[in-house]
Enzyme design. Sequence first.
Site, PDB file in Angstrom:
ATOM      1  N   SER A 220       0.823  -1.199   0.000  1.00 59.55           N
ATOM      2  CA  SER A 220       0.000   0.000   0.000  1.00 59.55           C
ATOM      3  C   SER A 220       0.867   1.262   0.000  1.00 59.55           C
ATOM      4  CB  SER A 220      -0.968  -0.040   1.182  1.00 59.55           C
ATOM      5  OG  SER A 220      -1.941   0.973   1.078  1.00 59.55           O
ATOM      6  N   ASP A 319      -9.492  -4.796  -5.442  1.00 58.05           N
ATOM      7  CA  ASP A 319      -8.882  -3.606  -4.847  1.00 58.05           C
ATOM      8  C   ASP A 319      -9.254  -2.383  -5.676  1.00 58.05           C
ATOM      9  OD1 ASP A 319      -7.261  -1.625  -3.812  1.00 58.05           O
ATOM     10  OD2 ASP A 319      -5.385  -2.731  -4.066  1.00 58.05           O
ATOM     11  N   HIS A 351      -7.903  -4.866  -1.064  1.00 51.01           N
ATOM     12  CA  HIS A 351      -6.664  -4.207  -0.679  1.00 51.01           C
ATOM     13  C   HIS A 351      -6.199  -4.702   0.694  1.00 51.01           C
ATOM     14  CE1 HIS A 351      -3.879  -0.903  -1.464  1.00 51.01           C
ATOM     15  NE2 HIS A 351      -3.964  -0.570  -0.185  1.00 51.01           N
TER      16      HIS A 351
END
Length: 377
Positions: A220, A319, A351
């Site tokens: 991320s 995601d 995600h």
Amino acid sequence: MGPSARRKGSDADADGFPPPPPGLLRIDPEPCGDPLCEPLTPLSDLPHDAMSDIGAGGGDEVILDAPGFIRVYKSGRVERFLPVDFAPPSTDAATGVASKDIAIIPEAGVSARIYLPAPPSSGSYSGKLPVLVFFHGGGFCLGSPFDAASHSHANRLAAAAGAIVVSVEYRLAPEHPVPALYGDAWAALRWVAAHAAGQGTEPWLAAHADLGRVHVGGESAGANIAHHAAMRTGAEELGHGVKLSSLVVIHPYFLGGDSSETDEMGRALLRELVRLWQVVCPGTSGCEDDPLINPTAEGAPNLASLGCRRVLVCVGGKDPMRGRGRLYCEKLKGSGWCGKVVDWEADGQGHGFHLSCPMSTEAEAQVCVIAEFLSYG
């Protein structure tokens, strides 16, 4: 203040894993069967507006309010609602991986947790071990390598890859606005490189690290940080003759460009992440043309200058930022960069699913993909 005292918290769920922070929100309506995979409430469904400008008591205006995650006031005061579920360094019972906490820049509060795989049954390593310098996610403003979920993931990576993992505790925004954390990442890489030829202050690195196989990676926001570290190695030397071998990008936090997202919850999350970026990086020119958050923006540094030979990009099929990960692969392949790009997608996963659903088949598969990729470096 030592690592164990920083951002320590205990408000985890019954299984010991807190819900993921912004940029690690799992959007997965299909439960995988693991008890840790209960669906999370999207920010847009929480009791009050996800990004509110309502003033707080005492006249201190709220400039960012992500309910359940973080609130930022105009005065600079920050409230975080996801305290770190601190996991102490240890020898992991399941993998035999040993870990300990180390200081990198003590005066700045930059530290790391380092992981050493268990030696084979013979009791000694057959050779030097590759090194993965890793950066956690959390929207640039939350998270820690000392959190239970991050700690568990690093244990699994070290065991599967047979690599020393250096999981970095960088300074968080907005108290330390972006790009401060990019400097922390670069300092961590240079600190690792200083152990070449048995030099340096950390005995595990001096004794066991193969500094000819140094990799950088993250998830991320940490994937964003890792990308910029790899770009910098294309322009500057790490020192001591050390070169970067590869980059591992997991569910990258990139924004800007046209979104292919059609799900309303996904679009809502993307809008919130755009607003968050403006707070953590107050000097930004915007998500469309800021290369810090959009590496494919017009005028961004040419991806051909990426300072490594191989790149792995992992995305989740559900995601909301998967399109950015795919675009990153396409642009890198077409940039003239003389390396190899490997892309891998976890079908139907959101995600950060490897943190919220760590024992799922897909999470285990992702760890195996990363381990195999690093074995060629």
